[in-house]
Scaffold this motif. Structure first.
Motif, PDB file in Angstrom:
ATOM      1  N   ILE A   1      14.458  -9.693   3.763  1.00 49.39           N
ATOM      2  CA  ILE A   1      13.941  -8.745   4.416  1.00 49.39           C
ATOM      3  C   ILE A   1      12.578  -8.906   4.018  1.00 49.39           C
ATOM      4  CG2 ILE A   1      13.688  -6.309   4.174  1.00 49.39           C
ATOM      5  CD1 ILE A   1      16.285  -5.686   3.183  1.00 49.39           C
TER       6      ILE A   1
ATOM      7  N   LEU B   1       9.380  -5.194  10.374  1.00 52.02           N
ATOM      8  CA  LEU B   1      10.415  -5.490   9.415  1.00 52.02           C
ATOM      9  C   LEU B   1      11.423  -6.446   9.948  1.00 52.02           C
ATOM     10  CD1 LEU B   1      11.807  -4.278   6.804  1.00 52.02           C
ATOM     11  CD2 LEU B   1      13.410  -3.108   8.270  1.00 52.02           C
ATOM     12  N   ASP B   2      11.474  -7.492   9.187  1.00 51.19           N
ATOM     13  CA  ASP B   2      12.404  -8.628   9.385  1.00 51.19           C
ATOM     14  C   ASP B   2      13.552  -8.810   8.804  1.00 51.19           C
ATOM     15  OD1 ASP B   2      13.341 -11.101   9.975  1.00 51.19           O
ATOM     16  OD2 ASP B   2      11.477 -12.352  10.216  1.00 51.19           O
ATOM     17  N   PHE B   3      14.526  -8.454   9.314  1.00 45.65           N
ATOM     18  CA  PHE B   3      15.604  -8.289   8.585  1.00 45.65           C
ATOM     19  C   PHE B   3      16.865  -9.215   8.883  1.00 45.65           C
ATOM     20  CE2 PHE B   3      20.103  -6.421   7.259  1.00 45.65           C
ATOM     21  CZ  PHE B   3      19.693  -5.533   6.280  1.00 45.65           C
TER      22      PHE B   3
ATOM     23  N   LEU C   1       8.161  -2.035  -0.362  1.00 47.82           N
ATOM     24  CA  LEU C   1       7.830  -3.011   0.413  1.00 47.82           C
ATOM     25  C   LEU C   1       6.095  -2.818   0.716  1.00 47.82           C
ATOM     26  CD1 LEU C   1      10.549  -3.980   2.950  1.00 47.82           C
ATOM     27  CD2 LEU C   1       9.549  -5.579   0.999  1.00 47.82           C
TER      28      LEU C   1
ATOM     29  N   ALA D   1       7.599   1.065   2.894  1.00 52.85           N
ATOM     30  CA  ALA D   1       8.938   0.953   3.111  1.00 52.85           C
ATOM     31  C   ALA D   1       9.412   1.071   1.681  1.00 52.85           C
ATOM     32  CB  ALA D   1      10.046   0.174   3.922  1.00 52.85           C
TER      33      ALA D   1
ATOM     34  N   TYR E   1      12.870   0.175  -0.475  1.00 56.96           N
ATOM     35  CA  TYR E   1      14.340  -0.393  -0.547  1.00 56.96           C
ATOM     36  C   TYR E   1      15.188   0.120  -1.646  1.00 56.96           C
ATOM     37  CZ  TYR E   1      17.843  -4.050  -0.002  1.00 56.96           C
ATOM     38  OH  TYR E   1      19.202  -4.704   0.265  1.00 56.96           O
TER      39      TYR E   1
ATOM     40  N   ALA F   1       8.136  -7.626   5.139  1.00 56.09           N
ATOM     41  CA  ALA F   1       7.485  -6.929   5.965  1.00 56.09           C
ATOM     42  C   ALA F   1       6.203  -7.596   6.385  1.00 56.09           C
ATOM     43  CB  ALA F   1       6.807  -5.749   5.003  1.00 56.09           C
TER      44      ALA F   1
ATOM     45  N   LEU G   1      17.186   0.870   3.286  1.00 58.86           N
ATOM     46  CA  LEU G   1      15.649   1.215   3.437  1.00 58.86           C
ATOM     47  C   LEU G   1      15.479   2.573   3.846  1.00 58.86           C
ATOM     48  CD1 LEU G   1      15.309  -2.169   5.234  1.00 58.86           C
ATOM     49  CD2 LEU G   1      13.735  -1.636   3.355  1.00 58.86           C
TER      50      LEU G   1
ATOM     51  N   VAL H   1      11.099   4.500   5.464  1.00 58.88           N
ATOM     52  CA  VAL H   1      10.599   3.352   6.227  1.00 58.88           C
ATOM     53  C   VAL H   1       9.164   4.331   6.725  1.00 58.88           C
ATOM     54  CG1 VAL H   1      10.208   1.693   7.871  1.00 58.88           C
ATOM     55  CG2 VAL H   1      12.442   2.123   6.617  1.00 58.88           C
TER      56      VAL H   1
END
Length: 297
Positions: free
Chosen positions: A133, A145-147, A15, A23, A25, A135, A41, A44
């Protein structure tokens, strides 16, 4: 099989933001079944390049950077390690599951979306998952980081989600999104809205909680319950440093066929040791930006 041969089986996707990898993955790991193999991940990094995750540490080999893991889904261990049994404690059982990549729905520099199948030791699919996911830039010293994930029971009858906390082990309601942080030689403060320390924030339902690490190459992680789901925070700061949002803190729950929990956690990854006021402002700013983005304004 040699180590080099094993490594060729591992598949990762970086990412990146602005050409900078923030990051990795690991979407197809190669791990022993005892660790409940799953995508994760690691490493990071902050924008300055400081690593803020830890994978397979000696104290908990099944801690895999930032990942989604649940200790008991229909009797299957998707967390790794020993299984907590009421009245017996943590015991080794041959009940470990695996999360298998099924297909990509999106795969770019900053956004990954996939379907996963959670498979039990008997080869049967227990859950189907949709995961996204992303970034996202925040400012010149931080990114987010939107998970988010949605779990759907693949069973024809009720499916129970549980945890050691739900089975009587007080304070051990872990299971869900979990981040194992890399402390190294740093001192780490655990802060939240109007509170500080693991003793006060462990089990809290605050909108955010943060790890602020001083010392060499300082960093801060601000974990935000962006959708106000209200899950209790699982917080560790003594033997190791980690934060998770718990799905079954002190009680289990049952999902009907095709149903299951949906969650979203946004983690701000910042250079520097933020103080509580700075972390509060960061959480508010990222929450506001996410709301505007989701509503298309």
């Amino acid at each position: 099989m040699t180590m080099d041969e094993q490594l060729t089986l591992v598949q990762t996707h970086p990412l990146s933001l602005g050409g900078r990898i923030v990051a990795e993955y690991v979407w197809r790991p190669h791990l022993p079944s005892l660790l409940s193999p799953r995508p994760y991940l690691h490493p990071v990094r902050t924008l300055a390049g400081t690593e803020v995750t830890e994978a397979m540490p000696p104290d908990h080999l099944h801690h895999l950077g930032a990942s989604l893991a649940v200790p008991d889904v229909g009797g299957v261990n998707f967390w790794g390690g020993r299984t907590y049994v009421r009245g017996k404690g943590s015991v080794p059982l041959p009940n470990h599951g695996v999360q298998r990549h099924h297909r990509w729905e999106a795969r770019t520099d900053a956004v990954l979306a996939q379907e996963l199948h959670w498979v039990g030791p008997d080869g049967e699919v227990v859950l189907r998952e949709r995961r996204r996911i992303a970034a996202r830039p925040v400012d010149d010293r931080a990114w987010a980081l939107d998970f988010r994930f949605a779990l759907h029971s693949a069973k024809t009858g009720p499916l129970e989600f549980s945890s050691p906390g739900a089975k009587g082990r007080i304070g051990a309601g872990y299971g869900g999104f979990f981040w194992r942080a890399r402390r190294g030689l740093r001192s780490v403060r655990i802060i939240g809205p109007g509170a500080e320390g693991a003793a006060r924030l462990h089990g809290s339902r605050d909108r955010w909680v943060a790890l602020s690490a001083g010392g060499p190459d300082p960093w801060t992680l601000v974990f935000i319950d962006i959708a106000a789901q209200g899950d209790p925070w699982f917080v560790r700061g003594d033997d190791y440093v980690g934060v998770g949002a718990s799905l079954a803190w002190s009680e289990g729950f049952t999902a009907a066929p095709g149903e299951g929990p949906r969650r979203r956690i946004v983690t701000v990854v910042a250079d520097g040791a933020l103080n509580p006021a700075e972390a509060e402002r960061m959480a508010a700013s990222v929450t506001s930006a996410a709301s505007e983005r989701d509503h298309g304004s």
